[in-house]
Structures are given as structure tokens and as C-alpha cells.
Design a protein around this motif. Structure first.
Motif, PDB file in Angstrom:
ATOM      1  N   GLY A 556      18.538 -26.791 -18.177  1.00 44.24           N
ATOM      2  CA  GLY A 556      17.496 -27.752 -18.590  1.00 44.24           C
ATOM      3  C   GLY A 556      18.013 -29.117 -17.964  1.00 44.24           C
ATOM      4  O   GLY A 556      19.166 -29.620 -17.931  1.00 44.24           O
ATOM      5  N   GLY A 557      16.749 -30.030 -17.762  1.00 41.06           N
ATOM      6  CA  GLY A 557      17.246 -31.383 -17.650  1.00 41.06           C
ATOM      7  C   GLY A 557      17.709 -31.676 -16.169  1.00 41.06           C
ATOM      8  O   GLY A 557      17.610 -33.009 -15.776  1.00 41.06           O
ATOM      9  N   GLU A 558      18.164 -30.941 -15.409  1.00 40.56           N
ATOM     10  CA  GLU A 558      18.429 -31.187 -14.011  1.00 40.56           C
ATOM     11  C   GLU A 558      17.396 -31.697 -13.213  1.00 40.56           C
ATOM     12  O   GLU A 558      16.130 -31.465 -13.367  1.00 40.56           O
ATOM     13  N   GLY A 559      17.720 -32.375 -12.021  1.00 38.81           N
ATOM     14  CA  GLY A 559      16.779 -32.553 -11.071  1.00 38.81           C
ATOM     15  C   GLY A 559      15.561 -31.514 -10.522  1.00 38.81           C
ATOM     16  O   GLY A 559      14.801 -32.004 -10.355  1.00 38.81           O
ATOM     17  N   GLY A 560      16.425 -30.481 -10.708  1.00 35.61           N
ATOM     18  CA  GLY A 560      15.505 -29.315  -9.875  1.00 35.61           C
ATOM     19  C   GLY A 560      14.536 -28.759 -10.796  1.00 35.61           C
ATOM     20  O   GLY A 560      13.720 -27.817 -10.439  1.00 35.61           O
ATOM     21  N   ALA A 561      14.416 -29.005 -12.170  1.00 35.44           N
ATOM     22  CA  ALA A 561      13.517 -28.477 -13.250  1.00 35.44           C
ATOM     23  C   ALA A 561      11.956 -28.282 -12.583  1.00 35.44           C
ATOM     24  O   ALA A 561      11.823 -29.584 -12.222  1.00 35.44           O
ATOM     25  N   TRP A 562      11.298 -27.406 -13.089  1.00 36.39           N
ATOM     26  CA  TRP A 562       9.914 -27.560 -12.364  1.00 36.39           C
ATOM     27  C   TRP A 562       9.276 -26.417 -13.376  1.00 36.39           C
ATOM     28  O   TRP A 562       9.826 -25.510 -13.698  1.00 36.39           O
ATOM     29  N   GLU A 563       7.998 -26.343 -13.220  1.00 34.72           N
ATOM     30  CA  GLU A 563       7.057 -25.435 -14.130  1.00 34.72           C
ATOM     31  C   GLU A 563       5.894 -25.155 -13.294  1.00 34.72           C
ATOM     32  O   GLU A 563       5.163 -26.192 -12.972  1.00 34.72           O
ATOM     33  N   ILE A 564       5.556 -24.076 -13.439  1.00 35.71           N
ATOM     34  CA  ILE A 564       4.054 -23.595 -12.671  1.00 35.71           C
ATOM     35  C   ILE A 564       3.281 -23.126 -13.969  1.00 35.71           C
ATOM     36  O   ILE A 564       3.862 -21.899 -14.589  1.00 35.71           O
ATOM     37  N   GLU A 565       2.154 -23.416 -13.946  1.00 34.99           N
ATOM     38  CA  GLU A 565       1.302 -22.791 -15.165  1.00 34.99           C
ATOM     39  C   GLU A 565       0.657 -21.544 -14.450  1.00 34.99           C
ATOM     40  O   GLU A 565      -0.035 -21.947 -13.384  1.00 34.99           O
ATOM     41  N   VAL A 566       0.737 -20.279 -14.751  1.00 34.11           N
ATOM     42  CA  VAL A 566       0.187 -19.124 -14.062  1.00 34.11           C
ATOM     43  C   VAL A 566      -1.241 -18.891 -14.750  1.00 34.11           C
ATOM     44  O   VAL A 566      -1.542 -18.688 -15.908  1.00 34.11           O
ATOM     45  N   ALA A 567      -2.431 -18.978 -13.877  1.00 34.47           N
ATOM     46  CA  ALA A 567      -3.681 -18.726 -14.465  1.00 34.47           C
ATOM     47  C   ALA A 567      -4.155 -17.302 -13.853  1.00 34.47           C
ATOM     48  O   ALA A 567      -5.159 -16.954 -14.751  1.00 34.47           O
ATOM     49  N   GLY A 568      -3.673 -16.807 -13.087  1.00 34.68           N
ATOM     50  CA  GLY A 568      -4.082 -15.439 -12.918  1.00 34.68           C
ATOM     51  C   GLY A 568      -3.243 -14.599 -11.804  1.00 34.68           C
ATOM     52  O   GLY A 568      -2.201 -15.332 -11.325  1.00 34.68           O
ATOM     53  N   MET A 569      -3.351 -13.572 -11.473  1.00 35.53           N
ATOM     54  CA  MET A 569      -2.730 -12.739 -10.745  1.00 35.53           C
ATOM     55  C   MET A 569      -3.394 -12.093  -9.504  1.00 35.53           C
ATOM     56  O   MET A 569      -4.736 -11.728  -9.890  1.00 35.53           O
ATOM     57  N   ARG A 570      -3.089 -11.584  -8.520  1.00 35.93           N
ATOM     58  CA  ARG A 570      -3.936 -10.853  -7.682  1.00 35.93           C
ATOM     59  C   ARG A 570      -2.835 -10.085  -6.625  1.00 35.93           C
ATOM     60  O   ARG A 570      -1.811 -10.323  -6.447  1.00 35.93           O
ATOM     61  N   ARG A 571      -3.347  -8.934  -6.095  1.00 31.56           N
ATOM     62  CA  ARG A 571      -2.603  -8.241  -5.083  1.00 31.56           C
ATOM     63  C   ARG A 571      -3.236  -8.822  -3.764  1.00 31.56           C
ATOM     64  O   ARG A 571      -4.444  -8.390  -3.501  1.00 31.56           O
ATOM     65  N   ALA A 572      -2.295  -9.619  -3.107  1.00 33.88           N
ATOM     66  CA  ALA A 572      -3.128 -10.144  -1.819  1.00 33.88           C
ATOM     67  C   ALA A 572      -3.012  -9.309  -0.718  1.00 33.88           C
ATOM     68  O   ALA A 572      -3.965  -9.390   0.130  1.00 33.88           O
ATOM     69  N   SER A 573      -2.052  -8.397  -0.699  1.00 39.83           N
ATOM     70  CA  SER A 573      -2.108  -7.285   0.321  1.00 39.83           C
ATOM     71  C   SER A 573      -1.301  -6.294  -0.198  1.00 39.83           C
ATOM     72  O   SER A 573      -0.551  -6.527  -1.084  1.00 39.83           O
ATOM     73  N   ALA A 574      -1.289  -4.942   0.474  1.00 41.56           N
ATOM     74  CA  ALA A 574      -0.314  -4.052  -0.018  1.00 41.56           C
ATOM     75  C   ALA A 574       0.968  -4.463  -0.083  1.00 41.56           C
ATOM     76  O   ALA A 574       1.837  -5.037   0.779  1.00 41.56           O
ATOM     77  N   GLY A 575       1.522  -4.221  -1.398  1.00 45.59           N
ATOM     78  CA  GLY A 575       2.797  -4.444  -1.928  1.00 45.59           C
ATOM     79  C   GLY A 575       3.094  -5.924  -2.007  1.00 45.59           C
ATOM     80  O   GLY A 575       4.145  -6.292  -2.599  1.00 45.59           O
ATOM     81  N   VAL A 576       2.073  -6.623  -1.842  1.00 44.66           N
ATOM     82  CA  VAL A 576       2.313  -8.192  -2.128  1.00 44.66           C
ATOM     83  C   VAL A 576       1.487  -8.562  -3.509  1.00 44.66           C
ATOM     84  O   VAL A 576       0.255  -8.740  -3.453  1.00 44.66           O
ATOM     85  N   ILE A 577       2.295  -9.090  -4.494  1.00 43.97           N
ATOM     86  CA  ILE A 577       1.503  -9.498  -5.917  1.00 43.97           C
ATOM     87  C   ILE A 577       1.952 -10.916  -5.943  1.00 43.97           C
ATOM     88  O   ILE A 577       2.831 -11.524  -5.567  1.00 43.97           O
ATOM     89  N   VAL A 578       0.682 -11.828  -6.176  1.00 42.67           N
ATOM     90  CA  VAL A 578       0.908 -13.160  -6.257  1.00 42.67           C
ATOM     91  C   VAL A 578       0.717 -13.505  -7.763  1.00 42.67           C
ATOM     92  O   VAL A 578      -0.365 -13.042  -8.230  1.00 42.67           O
ATOM     93  N   HIS A 579       1.277 -14.614  -8.051  1.00 51.57           N
ATOM     94  CA  HIS A 579       1.040 -15.344  -9.479  1.00 51.57           C
ATOM     95  C   HIS A 579       0.255 -16.620  -8.714  1.00 51.57           C
ATOM     96  O   HIS A 579       0.755 -17.262  -7.891  1.00 51.57           O
ATOM     97  N   ILE A 580      -0.988 -16.911  -9.370  1.00 49.05           N
ATOM     98  CA  ILE A 580      -1.737 -17.934  -8.825  1.00 49.05           C
ATOM     99  C   ILE A 580      -1.403 -18.794  -9.946  1.00 49.05           C
ATOM    100  O   ILE A 580      -1.825 -18.761 -11.101  1.00 49.05           O
TER     101      ILE A 580
END
Ligand code: ATP
Ligand code: MG
Length: 919
Positions: A556-580
Motif C-alpha cells: 500500500g501507499g505506493e505511487g502505483g496504487a489505484w482502485e476501481i469500483e465495479v458496478a456490473g459485469m457483462r459477457r462482452a463476447s464469447a470467452g470475454v467477461i468484463v468488469h464494468i
């Protein structure tokens, strides 16, 4: 008019009437005209019969009747500018039509139209006007035939046939082809409906400027074939094509001054009003947003039911625009959370019986609306802020029209449709160049190979993601099955730690890193986030930067720290699941290592509701029988909703039994187990499969069982608890109708159940406090209070009528003598119609001959005259109209109403009214 028909009855009346006259009832065609590339949407009844008129299609009937779904938001017919501002134009509307293909002609068409309007529906004959064709260029003969038929109709006012030229009364399909004169029926709603009363010199007229005359019905008589601009030849056979605005005829028959005040819109507007908490009067005061939302939601629901979902091009763009515009008008009345699905439910309830496609696609409709609102909400603020900047620049440069290319940029970047930019510009007295927008859109669509580059906006980006997948496979970052998916055993953080960020997509483009506030789609090699399916909502949570372990230092606390809040999921195409999600801190980069954390508290609530859904499904079968099969389901964190086939409402006892069975099953602490099986095997073993659900070859089965007793067995891809006791408690919140033959239960479990109990208990304690009783005594106490109230009401009614009688006796002394007639005109405050009638009898007792009285309470008026006066020409109804009121009844006793605020005046006119009528 005496009967108040519902909209649904009126539509059916129309169809029945023409079926009785030998017509075949034909269903509406889709809003998407099949095989007609020239037309974006079906915009009138004739679209589905076009080929029959041209002669390239034949039908097994020569007479047809229908109610056609129409949409006028694009191309030659675009009423969008009117919608919301007036009360008679919609984007979507229904057109009622009767059709003759070389069968009957003008005589019958006019006769039947007249009979339906006046005999069946009882419209006042003097209010109906007809227009017929008279060529303003003097080349085509006038339609005297139609004019003559109108004049022959019983009770038709002969001078109410008017002649109009080509613009209004000549109908053509195209530059060449079938065409002919038409005859329109207009309804005179009366002077008070005129909205131009204050305009000096204004005269109300058919096809005029004001809202007094309403165009109801257009009868088109096809008799010519146009060969060129100046050449017509007679058609070998003549046809009839009629179109009546359904919402308009309903407004006339229900005697309201707006299509939106008919029962067709009541449900939707009630829902809206319950969301805004406005009173009916407040709604009327700012009616436009309500009208727009009600109209647009209806259009969107019908569009989606016909397969047109929100998107970027063509028809899909129109669907998107309509939904976004509805959302924006909703914001004007304070609605910011997604709300359109609730309004759409009301639309489906109103129209679902006649248009079953709405019910069939209910889930898709609601889902698309909500998604589209959410999508729009993400960018609308940034988009409108940007637009405001552009408009300020425009004003500063003393210009009035915003460049269409810039408006298109707003659409491409922020999803702000042209029509909304234009709305906003117009609100400030500016405008947007439409041609430029269309041009830019076309250029963009070509450049990006058919709109694909707009990525996420379109939801048509599966090829784009397939490309990413190929690349990741090539680099050995993903196997052939793509992203590994295990929401069942794998929500524990430790299993999802150290995952490499494989791809980031922002605004439909693959990027190396994303920035704060970016809406981002993230691909990881595996995920434990559940993707919405089978009614269970998707998971939410966080993706976090995982710092590489550094010697002697914690994470923690490093320059590279980041956070993404995931609101939903979808299958964008066969085999591809994305976190939105959205970047809420730092700058995530492709190649970073991450931890994926499902919001477990929320997920646990969802699982309680899902397992409880299975328990309830089984309980419903026990209580109602095997017929109570699932018709729809929602499993959310805060509640579960379950639709099932059941012809009638459940009794309170049945509801209690279901609740008890489920709570017993919870207390029994049964294990919930899953097994993968072949679909065939699971079905053979009697697992409950769900309607409308697609299953693969191998399926998951969920079993709830005691040692020797199988309680529930279902095919299910959802996530469940390990043991039933974890549900905690189960309470049914409501049971109601979801559609014809389908009931809906909403229920809560676990934390939700506790909250509900606590809330109800508090309310009960407060009630007990107010009643000064114990909680147990509340029912008895309320009952005795109700008895008391009803006694008091009776007593009050008694007192009121005594008081009325006293007033009346006093006022008898004010009887005037007009010639030889005793005339009484009195106001009795706070009374009722029944009391007025009783007083009218008293009056007649006192003056058995030569008496006339007008009695008023509030604005209700009763007039009574003795028989001898009736014979001398004084009728009770005439007395009411003679003093400016409305109403009717028998010659010796009539009832009606007086205009608000004019009661005193009216009473002063009674003596004179009697005198004028006396023979
Ligand atoms: P208007 O002049 O009122 O716009 P129109 O001439 O465009 O009507 P037609 O094309 O003749 O109408 O359509 C037949 C009937 O459909 C009309 O008589 C009217 O009752 C109804 N109608 C037309 N447009 C609409 C609309 N946008 N919304 C509701 N009803 C409509
Ligand atoms: Mg029009």
C-alpha cells in the motif's frame, strides 16, 4: 353521452363493429415494417396493406379491420416537436382502420363511420363535421359523391360538409401509384376548448389554428392511379383506407380535453406522480414533462417489444434517443434514479392484453430501459456542461445555430443525442443544425465500419472484444475458454489475488492505462463476480492494485496504487467477461497486479434471497399445486420478486401457509447442495426447469433436502447458501397481479426481514400509543373507533338534512310569483343530492300546481316543475340550461351542475328563465 367506455372497450367496439359488417380482424403489423427499406417505422395503418393496393399482394379477404401501432418520429412523418407541447400528437399511437380492397366504397364507408360515431358511441351529431376534396388547382373533379353521402346521413347538419384542397384532402402514396380524395371527420369540442380565445380576430374553424376542432378520422378513397405529375387514370378497382386516431377518439368519448387524461395514460401518470409526490393539480401545472415521459416510455416499450433496442444507428438510435429524452424530462420533475421501468410496467399493464408482445418481452423492456438510463446518467452531466460551454461561445459570437458536427461530437463523446442537444438549445432560444449532425454521423459510421468504434455505447461491440480476446490468446494471457468464471466457490479474496490486468477499455477503445473518473472495462484472467443471470443480479465490488512485496515494507501507499469500483459485469463476447467500473483513485495500467473483491455483504443478502426463492417456489407448489410454475424472477440484495402462473389472487390463508412452510424449511437447517449433470438426466429426475431460460448441455442443479426428504430440486446457475437456516427469516411483503394469469410475490429475508419487522413493530407501537392501548388491544380498539365514526357520520347526515330543511322552510318565504307561477331559487349549503331531491318533493307537496324550483348545493343543481307547467312549456332541464348550467333528466325533475363561482348569478336568472318558457 351516458356511458363512459374504457380505452380497451373502445378499441374493441371499433373492431367488433366492422367485424359485424363483414370485416376480418387483422393484427397490427410490427413497428418495424418488414421488407420495406424505404421506411424506418410503420407510420400509418396502410403500411401493411401497401402491396395489396399496388396489386403485388393478395389477401384472402376483401374487408379488413385493425388497430395499427404507429410511430411518427422520423422521416416524412415526424411529430416529435408536437409531442408534450400539445394534447393530441404522440410519437407512438394507435391508428384504427377499416379497409376495403376492391369491395365497398364511399357509400358504406361514410355510412358506417357515421353509424359507429353516432349510434354506437352516441356522439352528438351536431358536433361532427366532414371535409371533402375540391381541387385547388381545378384539375381533378371535386368529390361531390362523398359530399352527397355525408348530407344523406340521418341527423347530419348539411352545412357541415366543407371543401378542402390537395394538401388536406387528397392522398397519395408516392409520386406515382394509387391515390385519391379523402374525407376527414372533425369533432367540434365546443368553444371552451379553443386555446386561442385571447388572440384578437381569431375564429375557430375546421383545419383552423386552434384546438377546438379535432381531426378524428380520415377516410381515403383510392380511385386513381397517378402516372405522372399531371396524369391520373382511374384504377380498375377502388379501395377504402381509413385511419382514426385511437387516443383522440378515446379522449372525445371520455370527455377529457387531452389524450393524456384518458384512461390509457392513467396508470403511467399515476406511477410517475407517486414517484414525484406531486398532486394531480401540481402535475397539471407543469404537464409537459409528464406528457413527454408518459409518451416516450410507451413508445420505447413498444419498440423494444418489437425488437428495437437502444443503439447508435437507425432504428436503434431512435429508441435510444426516446429513452434518453424521457430520462431528461424526468429529471425536470426531480426524477434522477432510473425510473422508466416503473412507468413501463404501467404501460404493459394497460396494453399487454391487446398487445401480448409487451407481456412476453416485459423483462427485456424493463431491463433495457434501466440499463439505458444508467448508461445515460454516467455521461449526461459532463455532456450538458460541455454543451452549455458551446452555447455560451455561440452567444458570445452572436450566432444562433450550433454546428451539427459539434453536436455530433457531444453524442460520440457523451452520448447526448441530437434531439436533446436541440431541446436544450431551444430552451435558450438557440438551435442546432440537424443536417450537419446527420452528415457527421454518416461520416463517422463509415469511418468506423458501421458504428462499431463507438464501442460500449452501442452494445454492438462483441467483435471489438473478440479482437482483444484473439490478441490475449496469441500472447498466452488467456486460454481457449477465455476468462475463468467461478462465482460459486471463489468469492474469497485470496483466490483472486495477484491477477494481471489483461486489458482496459475506455470509451470503446483499448488503452494502456486509465485515469481517475474514467468509466472503464477491465479484463482479468479469472473472476468471482457473478454475471446477472436467471433473475439474480450481478455482483459489485472493487478491483485494487496489489503492490509487489518489497523487502522490509508493507503493501500500500505506493505511487502505483489505484482502485476501481465495479458496478456490473457483462459477457462482452464469447470467452470475454468484463468488469464494468469507474476509476476512483490512481491510474490502473495494463500489466498491473490486482486483487478482485466482491462486495460480500451484498452478495450474502442476494444468496439469502435466492435460496429463499427456491424454498418459496416449492412451497407454492405445495399450497397451490404444480401449476404454479415460475414465470419470472428477480433476486436482488434487498428483496426477491417472483412471478408464477396462477389464475386468481391468493387468499390471505394461502399466503400465510406459504410463509410458514418456508420459515419451517429455514428452521430445519437443511443443506443446500449443487451438482453438475446432463440436462436430460436432471430433467428426468424431475428438476424444475425455468420457463424462457436457455440451458446448456451440462447444467447445475440445486437441491435442498433433509435426510430422507427432498424439499426442492431446481436447475439453477445462481449462487446459494450452504444451509437454509442462513436465510434467517422470510416475510412476504406483497402478493398481486403481474399480468393476466400471473401473480407476483415480493418478499424479504435476513437483514431485510429484520428491518421490515422493526419498522412494522414501531408503527404498531405508535398506533397503540395514539390509541392509548396495548399492542394486543389495537384491533379491538380500532374496530370500536370505526363504529363510533360511522354512528357520528349518520348523526351528522341527519343533522345536515334537518338543517337543510330549516333553511328551506325559511326560504319558502322568498317564493316569487312570476305571472301565476310560484318560483323558488335557493342555495342550501353543505347538502347532498338526496337532500335536494327530498326538498324538491317538499316543494311539490306545498305547490302541487303552478310551481317551479331550482335548488343548489355546491355546484350541483336540481330543478323541479309541476306537471301543469310542463304542459305549458316549462321543462326542468331547460331551467338548468336557461341559467347557464349543464344537465338533464325528466321534464319535471332534472339534475345538473352550474359553473364554479356563478351560482349566485344563476339563481338570479331563474325567474326570468321560467317567464321566457311559459306559453
Ligand atoms: P394531424 O394533422 O392531426 O397531425 P394527420 O393528418 O397527420 O393528423 P393522418 O396521417 O391522416 O393524420 O392519420 C390519421 C389519423 O391518425 C388522424 O386523423 C389522427 O386522428 C391520428 N394521428 C395522426 N398523427 C397522430 C399522432 N402523432 N398522434 C396521435 N394520433 C395521430
Ligand atoms: Mg400530422
Amino acid at each position: 353521452m351516458t356511458k363512459k367506455l374504457t380505452g380497451n372497450q373502445i378499441r374493441q367496439d371499433f373492431i367488433d363493429f366492422f367485424v359485424e359488417h363483414g370485416h376480418t380482424a387483422v393484427p397490427s403489423m410490427s413497428l418495424v415494417p418488414g421488407g420495406d427499406a424505404t421506411l424506418l417505422f410503420t407510420n400509418s395503418g396502410m403500411v401493411q396493406f401497401k402491396d395489396v393496393f399496388v396489386g403485388t399482394d393478395k389477401r384472402p379477404y376483401t374487408r379488413a379491420v385493425d388497430s395499427q401501432k404507429c410511430l411518427r418520429v422520423a422521416g416524412k412523418h415526424n411529430d416529435l416537436d408536437e409531442v408534450g407541447r400539445d394534447d393530441t400528437h404522440h410519437t407512438f399511437f394507435e391508428m384504427l382502420g377499416n379497409w376495403s380492397f376492391g369491395d365497398y366504397y364511399k357509400k358504406e364507408a361514410i355510412e358506417w363511420a357515421w353509424q359507429l360515431l353516432t349510434d354506437v358511441w352516441g356522439l352528438d351529431k351536431t358536433h361532427l363535421w366532414a371535409t371533402v376534396f375540391k381541387d385547388d388547382k381545378g384539375n381533378i373533379p371535386s368529390d361531390e359523391e362523398a359530399a352527397d353521402y355525408w348530407r344523406l346521413q340521418p341527423g347530419f347538419q348539411k352545412e357541415q360538409v366543407l371543401y378542402f384542397g390537395r394538401k388536406d384532402n387528397f392522398w397519395e402514396m408516392a409520386e406515382t401509384g394509387p391515390c385519391g380524395p379523402c374525407s376527414e371527420i372533425h369533432y367540434d369540442r365546443g368553444e371552451k376548448y379553443c386555446d386561442k380565445q385571447d388572440v384578437p380576430g381569431h375564429v375557430c374553424a375546421v383545419n383552423g389554428e386552434c384546438t377546438r376542432f379535432l381531426e378524428l378520422w380520415n377516410l381515403v378513397f383510392m380511385q386513381y392511379n397517378r402516372l405522372g405529375p399531371d396524369t391520373l387514370e382511374p384504377l380498375p378497382a377502388t379501395h377504402v383506407d381509413t385511419g382514426m386516431g385511437f387516443e383522440r377518439i378515446v379522449s372525445v368519448l371520455q370527455e377529457v380535453n387531452s389524450n393524456y387524461k384518458t384512461d390509457l395514460f392513467t396508470k403511467a401518470l399515476d406511477v410517475l406522480r407517486s414517484l414525484t409526490s406531486h398532486t394531480a393539480a401540481e402535475m397539471q401545472a407543469d404537464f409537459t414533462p409528464y406528457r413527454v415521459v408518459a409518451d416516450h416510455t410507451r413508445s420505447a416499450a413498444f419498440l423494444i417489444a418489437d425488437g428495437v433496442v437502444p443503439g447508435n444507428m437507425g432504428r436503434n438510435y431512435v429508441c435510444r434517443m426516446i429513452i434518453r429524452r424521457a430520462a431528461r424530462f424526468g429529471a425536470k420533475i426531480g426524477l434522477h434514479e432510473p425510473f422508466l421501468a416503473k412507468v413501463a410496467e404501467a404501460v404493459i399493464a394497460e396494453y399487454g392484453d391487446f398487445y401480448p408482445e409487451l407481456k412476453k418481452n416485459q423483462a427485456t423492456i424493463l431491463d433495457n430501459l434501466t440499463r439505458e438510463e444508467i448508461r445515460f446518467a454516467r455521461t449526461v452531466e459532463a455532456g450538458t456542461a460541455q454543451l452549455e460551454n458551446l452555447l455560451s461561445e455561440l452567444r458570445a459570437a452572436n450566432q444562433t445555430t450550433l454546428d451539427g458536427h459539434r453536436a455530433f461530437d457531444l453524442y460520440a463523446t457523451y452520448g447526448l443525442p441530437f434531439e436533446i442537444s436541440r431541446d436544450i438549445a431551444r430552451e435558450q432560444g438557440l438551435d442546432v443544425d440537424e443536417k450537419g449532425f446527420t452528415e457527421a454521423k454518416e461520416i463517422h459510421s463509415k469511418a468506423s465500419g458501421g458504428g462499431k468504434a463507438m464501442g460500449k455505447l452501442g452494445g454492438e461491440d462483441s467483435e471489438f472484444f473478440a479482437g482483444i480476446f484473439k490478441q490475449l490468446q496469441k500472447n498466452k494471457k488467456l486460454g481457449e475458454h477465455g476468462v475463468e468464471y467461478d462465482p460459486y466457490t471463489g468469492t474469497q479474496v485470496d483466490k483472486y489475488t495477484g491477477l494481471e490486468v489483461l486489458a482496459l477499455v475506455v470509451n470503446g477503445e483499448s488503452v494502456e492505462s486509465a485515469s481517475l473518473d474514467d468509466q472503464v472495462e477491465v479484463i482479468l484472467p479469472k473472476t468471482g463476480f457473478y454475471i446477472e443471470a436467471g433473475g439474480q443480479v450481478g455482483d459489485t465490488g472493487y478491483l485494487r492494485f496489489l503492490p509487489a512485496p518489497v523487502m522490509g515494507r508493507g503493501g500500500g501507499g505506493e505511487g502505483g496504487a489505484w482502485e476501481i469500483e465495479v458496478a456490473g459485469m457483462r459477457r462482452a463476447s464469447a470467452g470475454v467477461i468484463v468488469h464494468i467500473g469507474e476509476v476512483i483513485s490512481g491510474q490502473p495500467k495494463v500489466g498491473d497486479k490486482a486483487v478482485a473483491e466482491v462486495d460480500l455483504v451484498r452478495r450474502h443478502d442476494i444468496m439469502r434471497n435466492h435460496t429463499a426463492t427456491h424454498l418459496m417456489h416449492a412451497a407454492l407448489h405445495q399450497v397451490l399445486g404444480e401449476g404454479a410454475v415460475q414465470a419470472g424472477s428477480l433476486v436482488a440484495p434487498d428483496r426477491l420478486r417472483f412471478d408464477f402462473n396462477q389464475p386468481e389472487a391468493m387468499t390471505p390463508e394461502q399466503i400465510e401457509r406459504v410463509e410458514k412452510i418456508v420459515n419451517d424449511a429455514i428452521a430445519a437447517d437443511m443443506p443446500v447442495t449443487f451438482k453438475e449433470k446432463s440436462l436430460a438426466e436432471a430433467k428426468k429426475e424431475g428438476a424444475m426447469a425455468l420457463f424462457g431460460e436457455k440451458y446448456g448441455e451440462t447444467v447445475r442443479t440445486i437441491t435442498v433436502a433433509d435426510n430422507d426428504h427432498r424439499y426442492s430440486y431446481e436447475l439453477c446457475g445462481g449462487t446459494h447458501l450452504d444451509r437454509t437456516s442462513d436465510v434467517g427469516a422470510f416475510l412476504i411483503v406483497s402478493e398481486g397481479s403481474a399480468a393476466a394469469g400471473v401473480r407476483r410475490i415480493e418478499a424479504v429475508t435476513g437483514r431485510g426481514a429484520y428491518e421490515l419487522i422493526a419498522k412494522r413493530f414501531k408503527a404498531l407501537k405508535q398506533t397503540a400509543g395514539a390509541l392509548k392501548s396495548s399492542v394486543e388491544e389495537v384491533p379491538a380498539k380500532v374496530e370500536s373507533l370505526q363504529d363510533e365514526v360511522s354512528d357520528l357520520k349518520k348523526e351528522l347526515a341527519n343533522l345536515r338534512s334537518q338543517q337543510a330543511l330549516a333553511t328551506f322552510d325559511l326560504r319558502l318565504s322568498t317564493v316569487q310569483t312570476v305571472k301565476d307561477v310560484n318560483v323558488l331559487a335557493v342555495e342550501i349549503p353543505d347538502s347532498t343530492v338526496d337532500t335536494l331531491r327530498m326538498l324538491a318533493d317538499k316543494f311539490r307537496e306545498k305547490y302541487p300546481k303552478g310551481g317551479a324550483a331550482v335548488l343548489v348545493t355546491g355546484t350541483t343543481v336540481i330543478a323541479v316543475v309541476t306537471e301543469d307547467l310542463v304542459k305549458r312549456g316549462v321543462k326542468a332541464g331547460d331551467l338548468i340550461t336557461g341559467i347557464g348550467g349543464k344537465g338533464g333528466g325528466r321534464p319535471n325533475l332534472a339534475q345538473g351542475s352550474l359553473p364554479e363561482g356563478q351560482v349566485k348569478d344563476a339563481l338570479g336568472k331563474v325567474a326570468k328563465a321560467v317567464e321566457e318558457k311559459l306559453k
